[in-house]
Design an enzyme around this catalytic site. Sequence first.
Site, PDB file in Angstrom:
ATOM      1  N   LYS A 231       1.316  -0.764  -0.208  1.00 22.09           N
ATOM      2  CA  LYS A 231       0.066  -0.410   0.460  1.00 22.09           C
ATOM      3  C   LYS A 231       0.467   0.190   1.799  1.00 22.09           C
ATOM      4  O   LYS A 231       0.738  -0.534   2.773  1.00 22.09           O
ATOM      5  CB  LYS A 231      -0.802  -1.659   0.658  1.00 22.09           C
ATOM      6  CG  LYS A 231      -2.161  -1.372   1.289  1.00 22.09           C
ATOM      7  CD  LYS A 231      -3.128  -0.748   0.305  1.00 22.09           C
ATOM      8  CE  LYS A 231      -4.509  -0.602   0.920  1.00 22.09           C
ATOM      9  NZ  LYS A 231      -5.491  -0.080  -0.036  1.00 22.09           N
TER      10      LYS A 231
ATOM     11  N   ALA B   6      -5.799   4.242   0.626  1.00 27.75           N
ATOM     12  CA  ALA B   6      -6.958   3.677   1.317  1.00 27.75           C
ATOM     13  C   ALA B   6      -8.101   4.669   1.177  1.00 27.75           C
ATOM     14  O   ALA B   6      -7.977   5.820   1.613  1.00 27.75           O
ATOM     15  CB  ALA B   6      -6.639   3.437   2.791  1.00 27.75           C
TER      16      ALA B   6
END
EC number: 6.3.3.3
Length: 238
Positions: free
Chosen positions: A37, A111
């Site tokens: 991430k 994101a």
Amino acid sequence: MTVLVITGTGTEVGKTVVTAAVAATALASGRSVAVLKPAQTGVGPHERGDADEVARLAGAVTTLELGRYPEPLAPATAARRAGLPAVSPESAAEAAAKLATEHDLVLVEGAGGLLVRFDDADGTLADVARLLDAPVLVVAPAGLGTLNTTELTARELRLRELEFAGVVIGSWPDSPDLAMRCNLADLPAVSGAPLLGAVPAGAGILPPADFRAGAPGWLDHRLGGRWNAGVFAAAHTD
């Protein structure tokens, strides 16, 4: 594929749960998995992030965050407001490439959507995919409005000459409406890419053991599962 970049047509479309499903399916086949991430927003220092949620649902995956910012904003904005260094596409690609030397599969979860800014140099997840020469999986909602956002994302991927792996519906309800049922045929038509799965609504709140058992049945064989788009569409078409 060694690295798979996972994006969405927007926020709250099910990217993390789809990432977990892909991870769980790969783990079930005996592959080692890492989840990167690059930029986690909207969580505090000691709160669980998206990569942690993937690990909770999928099992023994390696997780890595490169930047964490407390406000639920685009990463570039969140980093600037927090006075913290932003994550560049180059640093994300470098981290993913390193993980790929140690794992069978690396999942890079973005994101928001494909063009959400990572830094003030206008770096995006699309740039990460380009640097890695990695395919991109797009997570889309099931209902009305998804055709437009999915087609726009598909066009941008092709404009940038990125490999478009396909589309996964991030949350498929028990009682789909007419638009949702029609979208099973229309999503691959407007995107020019295959429909590679449909994750049931509420999958993210299943007990982890049930999630792991169910995941291969939600994804196409190209993602390691046994889901079949034709059979699924036939079951939901008037």
